[in-house]
Design a protein around this motif. Structure first.
Motif, PDB file in Angstrom:
ATOM      1  N   GLY A  76       0.769  -1.232   0.000  1.00 39.99           N
ATOM      2  CA  GLY A  76       0.000   0.000   0.000  1.00 39.99           C
ATOM      3  C   GLY A  76       0.798   1.279   0.000  1.00 39.99           C
ATOM      4  N   ASP A  77       2.114   1.205   0.181  1.00 40.41           N
ATOM      5  CA  ASP A  77       2.961   2.395   0.210  1.00 40.41           C
ATOM      6  C   ASP A  77       3.675   2.586  -1.128  1.00 40.41           C
ATOM      7  OD1 ASP A  77       2.347   2.928   2.893  1.00 40.41           O
ATOM      8  OD2 ASP A  77       3.932   1.568   3.582  1.00 40.41           O
ATOM      9  N   VAL A  78       3.739   3.821  -1.604  1.00 38.75           N
ATOM     10  CA  VAL A  78       4.450   4.126  -2.843  1.00 38.75           C
ATOM     11  C   VAL A  78       5.949   3.961  -2.613  1.00 38.75           C
ATOM     12  CG1 VAL A  78       5.003   5.911  -4.533  1.00 38.75           C
ATOM     13  CG2 VAL A  78       2.666   5.703  -3.661  1.00 38.75           C
ATOM     14  N   VAL A  79       6.593   3.111  -3.414  1.00 35.30           N
ATOM     15  CA  VAL A  79       8.029   2.872  -3.273  1.00 35.30           C
ATOM     16  C   VAL A  79       8.822   3.299  -4.510  1.00 35.30           C
ATOM     17  CG1 VAL A  79       7.785   0.988  -1.610  1.00 35.30           C
ATOM     18  CG2 VAL A  79       7.739   0.478  -4.073  1.00 35.30           C
ATOM     19  N   GLY A  80       8.143   3.646  -5.576  1.00 35.12           N
ATOM     20  CA  GLY A  80       8.850   4.048  -6.785  1.00 35.12           C
ATOM     21  C   GLY A  80       7.879   4.406  -7.890  1.00 35.12           C
ATOM     22  N   GLY A  81       8.421   4.695  -9.055  1.00 34.37           N
ATOM     23  CA  GLY A  81       7.573   5.062 -10.185  1.00 34.37           C
ATOM     24  C   GLY A  81       8.375   5.177 -11.457  1.00 34.37           C
ATOM     25  N   SER A  82       7.661   5.197 -12.569  1.00 36.69           N
ATOM     26  CA  SER A  82       8.300   5.377 -13.863  1.00 36.69           C
ATOM     27  C   SER A  82       7.326   6.049 -14.818  1.00 36.69           C
ATOM     28  CB  SER A  82       8.754   4.037 -14.457  1.00 36.69           C
ATOM     29  OG  SER A  82       9.457   4.239 -15.667  1.00 36.69           O
ATOM     30  N   LEU A  83       7.754   7.166 -15.395  1.00 33.96           N
ATOM     31  CA  LEU A  83       6.969   7.798 -16.450  1.00 33.96           C
ATOM     32  C   LEU A  83       7.282   7.069 -17.751  1.00 33.96           C
ATOM     33  CD1 LEU A  83       5.077  10.007 -17.446  1.00 33.96           C
ATOM     34  CD2 LEU A  83       7.081  11.478 -17.766  1.00 33.96           C
ATOM     35  N   MET A  84       6.328   6.285 -18.227  1.00 40.22           N
ATOM     36  CA  MET A  84       6.519   5.516 -19.447  1.00 40.22           C
ATOM     37  C   MET A  84       6.022   6.330 -20.642  1.00 40.22           C
ATOM     38  SD  MET A  84       7.933   2.892 -18.179  1.00 40.22           S
ATOM     39  CE  MET A  84       8.048   1.899 -19.679  1.00 40.22           C
ATOM     40  N   MET A  85       6.835   6.387 -21.678  1.00 45.38           N
ATOM     41  CA  MET A  85       6.467   7.075 -22.909  1.00 45.38           C
ATOM     42  C   MET A  85       6.297   6.014 -23.997  1.00 45.38           C
ATOM     43  SD  MET A  85       8.820  10.495 -22.739  1.00 45.38           S
ATOM     44  CE  MET A  85      10.386   9.618 -22.645  1.00 45.38           C
ATOM     45  N   VAL A  86       5.066   5.853 -24.465  1.00 48.57           N
ATOM     46  CA  VAL A  86       4.745   4.806 -25.427  1.00 48.57           C
ATOM     47  C   VAL A  86       4.767   5.406 -26.829  1.00 48.57           C
ATOM     48  CG1 VAL A  86       3.083   3.065 -26.129  1.00 48.57           C
ATOM     49  CG2 VAL A  86       3.373   3.613 -23.697  1.00 48.57           C
ATOM     50  N   GLN A  87       5.742   4.970 -27.605  1.00 46.84           N
ATOM     51  CA  GLN A  87       5.993   5.515 -28.934  1.00 46.84           C
ATOM     52  C   GLN A  87       5.535   4.518 -29.994  1.00 46.84           C
ATOM     53  OE1 GLN A  87       7.718   8.539 -30.219  1.00 46.84           O
ATOM     54  NE2 GLN A  87       6.668   7.664 -31.983  1.00 46.84           N
TER      55      GLN A  87
END
Length: 393
Positions: A76-87
């Motif tokens: 339930g806790d945010v541990v990371g992230g990634s802005l994905m760019m779909v080309q």
């Protein structure tokens, strides 16, 4: 996006001893797709936050791709992230999901940070590669801790080497030194020029976003004077300056006899501050204003941010920039390579078409550089390219 499949169990291993990477249990992470505004707000307290992972920056820089801000959660806790760019690929041959300098850890100090990173990669593979049939392309940042670099883990997971920057060295100043140790760390010639700059009446000032117009004028005049084609992301600056205090770049100026002679824009959020843009006029060089400005920026970052490192960026192949940045990094800092792009696909067709598209893009880029060098010899690199195995020091 949904909870990752059961096959990502807590007992799953993400590396093998044959690769030289220690065995670790990979946690099953949940994923959550959020809006761009929410994304920028949440990642502001990430240790690994960077300009390229900001939604505000990405939509201005790459408006033609689909942007998907993905958060990763553990219990339930945010541990990371990634802005994905779909080309999308030409002729509807598929898609490439790009993570530039991601995925990011929220807390790099947690003891399971490497396992969390592996879990984020597994989540991306499960969604983008396995479910959607896309090629995933990850560009990790230059690490300040080779023992915990992302690229070896990606290789161990089956990612293949892709494109690499022509001049991949990143010059990173250690902000954890006190002022005396920082000055002693500078290379002798750099310290000599700094001492000279402190005797010519220069002043340093931290400015608010309302003075961006002054920097714009200085930057435009400099690029016109040098006759360089500007392929940077400078046109995104106006958008970045509308962000809140926690994410907005900081603006600095150096004056001489009342006139602004140099300026800089610095991304200061997270564990690593980054030098984004600098500008000078004709008077700056003999005054050694660049030395004066960066020395005071180092002090400002040390006293006003939580950053432990100051990333000066690369050189674009210019020997003069290499010498300047190497001297500022000094004995206490780090010069490291940005790793190659790491590519992964679950089926050979996605990999074939994805890597083919990247190869074609690289050819076009190299041709443009050759043409630019032919038109303006000032743009030709003067620095010998490092080999793939060099550390940069």
């Amino acid at each position: 996006m949904s909870v990752i499949a059961d096959r990502l169990s807590h007992s799953q291993l993400h590396a093998s001893t044959s690769s030289g990477i220690a065995l670790q249990a990979t946690p099953a992470l949940q994923t959550r797709l959020v809006s761009g505004q929410e994304w920028d707000r949440i990642i502001a307290d990430f240790d690994e936050v960077c300009q390229e992972q900001l939604y505000t920056f990405a939509v201005a820089r790459w408006p033609a791709v689909k942007h998907e801000p993905v958060l990763f959660l553990l219990d339930g806790d945010v541990v990371g992230g990634s802005l994905m760019m779909v080309q999308p690929l030409p002729l509807r041959l598929g898609h490439i999901a790009v993570s530039k300098w991601g995925p990011m850890l929220r807390d790099i100090s947690r003891p399971d940070a490497d396992a969390i990173h592996a879990g984020m990669v597994e989540a991306l593979i499960a969604d983008y590669a396995d479910t959607r049939g896309q090629m995933i392309s990850i560009l990790p940042g230059a690490t300040v801790d080779p023992a915990h670099g992302a690229y070896p883990r990606l290789e161990a997971r089956g990612f293949k080497r892709g494109s690499q920057l022509l001049y991949p060295n990143r010059y990173i100043v250690n902000l954890q030194l006190d002022e005396a140790a920082q000055r002693k760390s500078l290379h002798q010639k750099w310290r000599y020029h700094l001492n000279k700059s402190e005797k010519v009446g220069l002043t340093f000032e931290h400015a608010g976003p309302e003075r961006l117009g002054e920097f714009d004028a200085l930057y435009t005049a400099m690029t016109d004077r040098k006759q360089f084609s500007d392929h940077s992301a400078y046109d995104t600056v106006a958008s970045l300056m509308t962000l809140g205090d926690d994410l907005r770049p900081e603006l600095f100026f150096v004056r001489h006899e009342g006139e602004v002679v140099a300026g800089a824009l610095i991304f200061k959020t997270g564990d690593r501050a980054v030098y984004l843009y600098g500008a000078t006029n004709d008077k700056a060089l003999p005054l050694r204003a660049g030395y004066f400005m960066h020395w005071h920026i180092i002090g400002w970052l040390r006293e006003n941010t939580r950053a432990r490192w100051y990333d000066l960026g690369g050189t674009d192949g210019f020997q003069g920039l290499h010498q300047f940045k190497k001297g500022m990094v000094g004995d206490g800092g780090i010069i490291e390579l940005v790793p190659p792009v790491a590519n992964y696909a679950s089926n050979r067709f996605a990999y074939f078409f994805g890597t083919g598209a990247f190869a074609a893009r690289d050819v076009v880029y190299h041709i443009k550089r050759l043409v630019a060098g032919w038109r303006n010899p000032k743009t030709k690199p003067t620095l010998v390219r490092p080999s793939a195995t060099e550390s940069g020091q």
